[in-house]
Design an enzyme around this catalytic site. Sequence first.
Site, PDB file in Angstrom:
ATOM      1  N   ARG A  39      10.909  -8.026  13.769  1.00 45.98           N
ATOM      2  CA  ARG A  39      11.793  -6.907  13.425  1.00 45.98           C
ATOM      3  C   ARG A  39      13.084  -6.923  14.244  1.00 45.98           C
ATOM      4  O   ARG A  39      14.129  -6.508  13.768  1.00 45.98           O
ATOM      5  CB  ARG A  39      11.056  -5.587  13.618  1.00 45.98           C
ATOM      6  N   LYS A 200      -7.708   0.547   0.106  1.00 48.21           N
ATOM      7  CA  LYS A 200      -7.770   1.848  -0.562  1.00 48.21           C
ATOM      8  C   LYS A 200      -7.162   1.784  -1.944  1.00 48.21           C
ATOM      9  O   LYS A 200      -5.947   1.657  -2.096  1.00 48.21           O
ATOM     10  CB  LYS A 200      -7.001   2.884   0.277  1.00 48.21           C
ATOM     11  N   GLY A 354       2.049  -3.879   5.639  1.00 44.34           N
ATOM     12  CA  GLY A 354       1.913  -4.142   7.073  1.00 44.34           C
ATOM     13  C   GLY A 354       0.916  -5.246   7.376  1.00 44.34           C
ATOM     14  O   GLY A 354       1.245  -6.245   8.024  1.00 44.34           O
ATOM     15  N   GLY A 377       4.677   0.755   4.840  1.00 46.49           N
ATOM     16  CA  GLY A 377       4.722   1.901   3.931  1.00 46.49           C
ATOM     17  C   GLY A 377       5.960   1.901   3.050  1.00 46.49           C
ATOM     18  O   GLY A 377       5.892   2.254   1.867  1.00 46.49           O
TER      19      GLY A 377
HETATM   20  P1  ADP Z   1      -1.308  -3.536   3.646  1.00 46.21           P
HETATM   21  O1  ADP Z   1      -1.138  -2.798   4.973  1.00 46.21           O
HETATM   22  O2  ADP Z   1      -0.808  -4.954   3.738  1.00 46.21           O
HETATM   23  O3  ADP Z   1      -0.710  -2.781   2.486  1.00 46.21           O
HETATM   24  P2  ADP Z   1      -3.870  -2.434   3.152  1.00 46.21           P
HETATM   25  O4  ADP Z   1      -3.608  -1.391   4.171  1.00 46.21           O
HETATM   26  O5  ADP Z   1      -3.877  -2.053   1.738  1.00 46.21           O
HETATM   27  O6  ADP Z   1      -2.866  -3.655   3.365  1.00 46.21           O
HETATM   28  O7  ADP Z   1      -5.303  -3.113   3.409  1.00 46.21           O
HETATM   29  C1  ADP Z   1      -5.680  -3.634   4.615  1.00 46.21           C
HETATM   30  C2  ADP Z   1      -7.145  -3.440   4.888  1.00 46.21           C
HETATM   31  O8  ADP Z   1      -7.970  -3.784   3.799  1.00 46.21           O
HETATM   32  C3  ADP Z   1      -7.565  -4.331   6.004  1.00 46.21           C
HETATM   33  O9  ADP Z   1      -7.832  -3.539   7.134  1.00 46.21           O
HETATM   34  C4  ADP Z   1      -8.808  -5.041   5.474  1.00 46.21           C
HETATM   35  O10 ADP Z   1      -9.853  -5.106   6.433  1.00 46.21           O
HETATM   36  C5  ADP Z   1      -9.210  -4.173   4.325  1.00 46.21           C
HETATM   37  N1  ADP Z   1     -10.030  -4.885   3.330  1.00 46.21           N
HETATM   38  C6  ADP Z   1      -9.662  -5.862   2.497  1.00 46.21           C
HETATM   39  N2  ADP Z   1     -10.688  -6.302   1.758  1.00 46.21           N
HETATM   40  C7  ADP Z   1     -11.764  -5.583   2.138  1.00 46.21           C
HETATM   41  C8  ADP Z   1     -13.133  -5.554   1.742  1.00 46.21           C
HETATM   42  N3  ADP Z   1     -13.598  -6.373   0.806  1.00 46.21           N
HETATM   43  N4  ADP Z   1     -13.955  -4.640   2.335  1.00 46.21           N
HETATM   44  C9  ADP Z   1     -13.485  -3.818   3.285  1.00 46.21           C
HETATM   45  N5  ADP Z   1     -12.213  -3.794   3.705  1.00 46.21           N
HETATM   46  C10 ADP Z   1     -11.350  -4.666   3.143  1.00 46.21           C
END
Ligand code: ADP
Length: 396
Positions: A39, A200, A354, A377
């Site tokens: 960053r 999520k 992130g 975000g």
């Molecule tokens: P980003 O921050 O890149 O948008 P997210 O916040 O949507 O990503 O997702 C990140 C989280 O998703 C990670 O902490 C990861 O452990 C979790 N995750 C991914 N696949 C699984 C799974 N099959 N079961 C539980 N958690 C998962």
Amino acid sequence: MTNFRKKTIKDVDVSNKAILLRVDYNVQDDSGVLLDDLRLRESLPTIKYLIKNNAKVVICSHRGRPRGEFNPALSNLPVAKHLSQLLNQTVNFADNAFGDVTSKTISSMSFGDILLLENIRFYKGETENLDSFAEKLSEPFDLYVNDAFGASHREHASIAGITKYLPSVAGFLLEKEVSILENATKVPEKPLGIILGGAKISDKIRILENLIPNANTLCIGGAIANTFLLAQGYDVADSLVDESFIDAAINCIDLAKKSNVDLIIPDEVIVTVGQGAENLIRTVAVDQIPAGWRVLDVGPSTIAKFRHSLQDSKTLIWNGPMGMFEQEQFAKGSLEIAKMIGSLNVPTSVIGGGETAAIANIAKIKDQVTHISTGGGASLMLLKGDPLPGIESLMD
Ligand code: ADP
Ligand code: MG
């Protein structure tokens, strides 16, 4: 190509101006040593441009969530030191973000000097977006520059409120982030391939609704794929699912059909049972998930399917890990996808989120992709098609 709709530092005269430059240096440190300076490096073009054009550059950033109180562990002081090294120029540090002492420091600066203010979230007025706070913060300055893409989804005083009190324009990083993400989502060169993962589904459903109508291929992994598997009648045993989103998943499947999108969900997954070192791990087909086990990554066959269906893409967008990558045993799917994106030679490849950016950096694909977003975000909001407060409030 859509054009960036807001004024940037190129559209105004910055010379001999005192400039408040908002950046996102929300970087973790280990005993004062910054762990990841992406960053900071991404903000250098803006700082160098302002210096070269003889502006006084006063930089403002938040770090962590100090909740309106001074917290030495979240001070910007180590950031000032690191930035000095990157710029090869002294970056002075003000241990307050505003007030008489800081104002005096700013008025005694020469043009071309750089000052970094203390963590703006040490003051409650920042996150509460208080007008009185924004006005005080604005007092020593002639111009406000927002280059804090990673914080531009926040309705905070130094992002949104401040623009009531100063002429306000974008820096180069903000312009780059928004242009790349908007072009990739709104007017992509086709075929457009999307890889969506993460935990999520409630966070991701609006991204799907926004992107599906423009997409050609959509690959879903991560925990959100579990809800899609469930919606298609598979038994995902003890996997993380959100049953209240089964209908939403079915609607996405319908929307994909109507939009002629090739929707691909995992056919093979990595499953586990037990905790810690005691856990067992297997690779199974999605119709063979044993009772009591949970899906924590995509399997090799799924990765091969994703690769096959994405290889002709002209634009690729990736958000969301394919598995619980924080544990090495379940990081392979995400790392393989990162490497795949790096190796496909797609004209435009954009990575947002992130955690997703963290994986892309571990996989060292920065030089093989078009852009790794510095905002979690904020990039998700652009993928959803939502307006960002920090961008809307800049001058048209
Ligand atoms: P980003 O921050 O890149 O948008 P997210 O916040 O949507 O990503 O997702 C990140 C989280 O998703 C990670 O902490 C990861 O452990 C979790 N995750 C991914 N696949 C699984 C799974 N099959 N079961 C539980 N958690 C998962
Ligand atoms: Mg996340």
